[in-house]
Design a protein around this motif. Structure first.
Motif, short mmCIF file in Angstrom:
data_model
loop_
_atom_site.label_atom_id
_atom_site.label_comp_id
_atom_site.label_asym_id
_atom_site.label_seq_id
_atom_site.Cartn_x
_atom_site.Cartn_y
_atom_site.Cartn_z
N GLN A 185 81.17 146.28 18.73
CA GLN A 185 80.26 147.40 18.50
C GLN A 185 79.44 147.79 17.43
N SER B 56 78.65 151.43 17.62
CA SER B 56 78.99 152.59 18.12
C SER B 56 80.41 152.39 18.06
N LEU B 57 81.11 151.57 17.80
CA LEU B 57 82.72 152.22 18.18
C LEU B 57 83.54 151.62 17.32
#
Length: 163
Positions: A61, A63-64
């Motif tokens: 992802q 955001s990761l």
């Protein structure tokens, strides 16, 4: 990944071999697979491929952080997640295998597939591994999704209830 990134990945991975030079030579001239000992630089958590591929998708992802090294064995239908060695950890679940100190793992070089082994996320040489807490959370989420997606004909029939 750049050539320098591949080379760092090769050096990092070969460091787990009993003879890093022979390991790199086998990758280049042999059958392309080396047996490396788990538990010193990394452990490998191996899960069934459907669960592993869905887990990796959840970890990938924006955001990761970029997921750690991840290997697929297409013959055994398994995905292996490289994570920090932790002799005290206990990974439990159907089909879950934890390769740690004393276990040997067959791996291809980071720059190509060999036989039925292929890197989904090759090591980049930085030493980055999967974070166990993030991996556990993604495995739980993936396992829940697979349970929902299982066709009803494959689910075990519940006995009829009286009353």
């Amino acid at each position: 990944m750049s050539d320098a990134g591949w080379m760092r990945g090769v050096e990092w991975l070969a460091a787990a071999a009993t003879d890093p030079r022979a390991c790199k030579r086998d990758w280049d001239q042999g059958n392309g697979v080396a047996l490396l000992q788990a538990g010193r630089f990394w452990d490998v958590l191996s899960v069934p491929d459907r669960l592993g591929l869905l887990t990796l998708d959840l970890l990938w992802q924006p955001s990761l952080p970029v997921p750690g090294p991840t290997l697929v064995d297409t013959a055994a239908h398994r995905v292996g997640f490289f994570l920090p060695p932790d002799p005290g950890s206990r990974w439990v679940g159907a089909g879950v295998r934890h390769a740690r100190r004393g276990a040997w793992v067959a791996v291809p070089p980071p720059y190509r597939a060999a036989r039925c082994l292929e890197w989904l996320v090759p090591p980049d040489g930085s030493g980055a591994l999967h974070r166990p807490s993030m991996l556990e959370q993604a495995l739980r989420q993936a396992n829940g999704s697979l349970a929902v997606w299982t066709p009803s004909s494959r689910r075990r029939a519940e006995p009829p209830r009286d009353g």
